[in-house]
Design a protein around this motif. Structure first.
Motif, PDB file in Angstrom:
ATOM      1  N   TRP A  83     -71.853   8.251  -7.819  1.00 10.22           N
ATOM      2  CA  TRP A  83     -71.670   8.455  -6.378  1.00 10.22           C
ATOM      3  C   TRP A  83     -71.965   7.203  -5.562  1.00 10.22           C
ATOM      4  CZ3 TRP A  83     -68.558  11.934  -4.919  1.00 10.22           C
ATOM      5  CH2 TRP A  83     -68.446  13.133  -5.601  1.00 10.22           C
ATOM      6  N   PRO A  84     -73.051   6.482  -5.864  1.00  7.61           N
ATOM      7  CA  PRO A  84     -73.238   5.226  -5.127  1.00  7.61           C
ATOM      8  C   PRO A  84     -72.112   4.210  -5.364  1.00  7.61           C
ATOM      9  CG  PRO A  84     -75.304   5.888  -6.104  1.00  7.61           C
ATOM     10  CD  PRO A  84     -74.255   6.797  -6.660  1.00  7.61           C
ATOM     11  N   THR A  85     -71.592   4.186  -6.593  1.00  8.65           N
ATOM     12  CA  THR A  85     -70.489   3.273  -6.885  1.00  8.65           C
ATOM     13  C   THR A  85     -69.250   3.653  -6.083  1.00  8.65           C
ATOM     14  OG1 THR A  85     -71.337   2.916  -9.112  1.00  8.65           O
ATOM     15  CG2 THR A  85     -69.044   2.313  -8.712  1.00  8.65           C
ATOM     16  N   LEU A  86     -68.939   4.944  -6.029  1.00 11.51           N
ATOM     17  CA  LEU A  86     -67.799   5.403  -5.230  1.00 11.51           C
ATOM     18  C   LEU A  86     -68.024   5.124  -3.749  1.00 11.51           C
ATOM     19  CD1 LEU A  86     -66.854   8.764  -6.970  1.00 11.51           C
ATOM     20  CD2 LEU A  86     -65.565   6.625  -6.955  1.00 11.51           C
ATOM     21  N   GLY A  87     -69.263   5.284  -3.300  1.00  9.18           N
ATOM     22  CA  GLY A  87     -69.577   4.979  -1.904  1.00  9.18           C
ATOM     23  C   GLY A  87     -69.386   3.511  -1.575  1.00  9.18           C
ATOM     24  N   VAL A  88     -69.800   2.653  -2.485  1.00  7.26           N
ATOM     25  CA  VAL A  88     -69.622   1.213  -2.273  1.00  7.26           C
ATOM     26  C   VAL A  88     -68.140   0.870  -2.225  1.00  7.26           C
ATOM     27  CG1 VAL A  88     -69.866  -1.030  -3.414  1.00  7.26           C
ATOM     28  CG2 VAL A  88     -71.831   0.467  -3.205  1.00  7.26           C
ATOM     29  N   LEU A  89     -67.370   1.429  -3.144  1.00  4.71           N
ATOM     30  CA  LEU A  89     -65.946   1.116  -3.181  1.00  4.71           C
ATOM     31  C   LEU A  89     -65.204   1.700  -1.988  1.00  4.71           C
ATOM     32  CD1 LEU A  89     -65.216   1.578  -6.988  1.00  4.71           C
ATOM     33  CD2 LEU A  89     -65.427  -0.552  -5.714  1.00  4.71           C
ATOM     34  N   ALA A  90     -65.549   2.917  -1.587  1.00  8.41           N
ATOM     35  CA  ALA A  90     -64.817   3.573  -0.499  1.00  8.41           C
ATOM     36  C   ALA A  90     -65.235   3.050   0.867  1.00  8.41           C
ATOM     37  CB  ALA A  90     -65.035   5.080  -0.566  1.00  8.41           C
ATOM     38  N   LEU A  91     -66.529   2.971   1.109  1.00  9.28           N
ATOM     39  CA  LEU A  91     -67.001   2.577   2.433  1.00  9.28           C
ATOM     40  C   LEU A  91     -67.236   1.075   2.543  1.00  9.28           C
ATOM     41  CD1 LEU A  91     -69.519   5.494   3.041  1.00  9.28           C
ATOM     42  CD2 LEU A  91     -67.181   5.278   3.876  1.00  9.28           C
ATOM     43  N   GLY A  92     -67.958   0.529   1.606  1.00  8.84           N
ATOM     44  CA  GLY A  92     -68.258  -0.898   1.658  1.00  8.84           C
ATOM     45  C   GLY A  92     -67.022  -1.758   1.469  1.00  8.84           C
ATOM     46  N   GLY A  93     -66.165  -1.363   0.532  1.00  7.45           N
ATOM     47  CA  GLY A  93     -64.962  -2.137   0.274  1.00  7.45           C
ATOM     48  C   GLY A  93     -64.008  -2.140   1.445  1.00  7.45           C
ATOM     49  N   SER A  94     -63.784  -0.971   2.014  1.00  8.85           N
ATOM     50  CA  SER A  94     -62.856  -0.922   3.154  1.00  8.85           C
ATOM     51  C   SER A  94     -63.440  -1.633   4.368  1.00  8.85           C
ATOM     52  CB  SER A  94     -62.519   0.527   3.491  1.00  8.85           C
ATOM     53  OG  SER A  94     -63.689   1.233   3.856  1.00  8.85           O
ATOM     54  N   GLY A  95     -64.730  -1.533   4.570  1.00 12.43           N
ATOM     55  CA  GLY A  95     -65.358  -2.215   5.706  1.00 12.43           C
ATOM     56  C   GLY A  95     -65.308  -3.727   5.588  1.00 12.43           C
ATOM     57  N   THR A  96     -65.605  -4.237   4.411  1.00 12.69           N
ATOM     58  CA  THR A  96     -65.601  -5.688   4.242  1.00 12.69           C
ATOM     59  C   THR A  96     -64.182  -6.247   4.291  1.00 12.69           C
ATOM     60  OG1 THR A  96     -65.614  -5.463   1.829  1.00 12.69           O
ATOM     61  CG2 THR A  96     -67.734  -5.794   2.917  1.00 12.69           C
ATOM     62  N   LEU A  97     -63.224  -5.528   3.731  1.00 10.57           N
ATOM     63  CA  LEU A  97     -61.847  -6.011   3.794  1.00 10.57           C
ATOM     64  C   LEU A  97     -61.291  -5.934   5.213  1.00 10.57           C
ATOM     65  CD1 LEU A  97     -60.363  -4.704   0.449  1.00 10.57           C
ATOM     66  CD2 LEU A  97     -60.910  -7.046   1.075  1.00 10.57           C
ATOM     67  N   PHE A  98     -61.742  -4.943   5.985  1.00  7.50           N
ATOM     68  CA  PHE A  98     -61.341  -4.889   7.392  1.00  7.50           C
ATOM     69  C   PHE A  98     -61.870  -6.097   8.153  1.00  7.50           C
ATOM     70  CE2 PHE A  98     -62.536  -3.780  11.759  1.00  7.50           C
ATOM     71  CZ  PHE A  98     -61.277  -3.558  12.290  1.00  7.50           C
ATOM     72  N   LEU A  99     -63.135  -6.407   7.953  1.00  8.65           N
ATOM     73  CA  LEU A  99     -63.721  -7.554   8.644  1.00  8.65           C
ATOM     74  C   LEU A  99     -63.097  -8.868   8.183  1.00  8.65           C
ATOM     75  CD1 LEU A  99     -67.477  -6.502   8.769  1.00  8.65           C
ATOM     76  CD2 LEU A  99     -65.819  -6.507  10.632  1.00  8.65           C
ATOM     77  N   ALA A 100     -62.768  -8.957   6.905  1.00 11.45           N
ATOM     78  CA  ALA A 100     -62.115 -10.165   6.408  1.00 11.45           C
ATOM     79  C   ALA A 100     -60.695 -10.278   6.961  1.00 11.45           C
ATOM     80  CB  ALA A 100     -62.088 -10.159   4.885  1.00 11.45           C
ATOM     81  N   GLY A 101     -60.054  -9.156   7.213  1.00 14.03           N
ATOM     82  CA  GLY A 101     -58.701  -9.158   7.747  1.00 14.03           C
ATOM     83  C   GLY A 101     -58.623  -9.571   9.206  1.00 14.03           C
ATOM     84  N   LEU A 102     -59.730  -9.578   9.900  1.00 13.10           N
ATOM     85  CA  LEU A 102     -59.717  -9.989  11.302  1.00 13.10           C
ATOM     86  C   LEU A 102     -59.307 -11.451  11.458  1.00 13.10           C
ATOM     87  CD1 LEU A 102     -62.881  -8.184  12.717  1.00 13.10           C
ATOM     88  CD2 LEU A 102     -60.493  -7.564  13.020  1.00 13.10           C
ATOM     89  N   ALA A 103     -59.671 -12.286  10.518  1.00 16.52           N
ATOM     90  CA  ALA A 103     -59.261 -13.692  10.581  1.00 16.52           C
ATOM     91  C   ALA A 103     -57.752 -13.825  10.407  1.00 16.52           C
ATOM     92  CB  ALA A 103     -59.989 -14.503   9.511  1.00 16.52           C
ATOM     93  N   THR A 104     -57.175 -13.014   9.537  1.00 15.44           N
ATOM     94  CA  THR A 104     -55.722 -13.033   9.365  1.00 15.44           C
ATOM     95  C   THR A 104     -55.027 -12.549  10.628  1.00 15.44           C
ATOM     96  OG1 THR A 104     -56.030 -12.630   7.013  1.00 15.44           O
ATOM     97  CG2 THR A 104     -53.838 -12.235   7.895  1.00 15.44           C
TER      98      THR A 104
END
Length: 80
Positions: free
Chosen positions: A40-61
């Motif tokens: 469950w923590p792994t799924l949480g990291v992938l679902a919430l952490g992954g989408s959040g970090t990729l969203f923030l990284a996409g702001l530069a693009t």
């Protein structure tokens, strides 16, 4: 080089940084997912952490695309 060439140069620089940020965010999310214990923590990291970090990284693009669009608009308006 046109009158708006500086915007295009900055757009390329920010776009390159955005691509690098997206790669580093993806790598960091994968490393973080490997380090946590449990399914469950792994799924949480992938679902919430992954989408959040990729969203923030996409702001530069998005900023790079905005700079490029601003240069396009400026050249179109100045051509009239």
């Amino acid at each position: 080089m046109t009158q708006y060439g500086a915007l295009r140069v900055w757009s390329a620089l920010v776009g390159g940084l955005g691509a690098l940020a997206a790669l580093l965010a993806a790598a960091g999310t994968i490393i973080w997912a490997v380090e946590v214990d449990g399914a469950w923590p792994t799924l949480g990291v992938l679902a919430l952490g992954g989408s959040g970090t990729l969203f923030l990284a996409g702001l530069a693009t998005a900023a790079a695309q905005a700079l490029r669009a601003l240069a396009d608009v400026g050249e179109t308006v100045s051509a009239r």
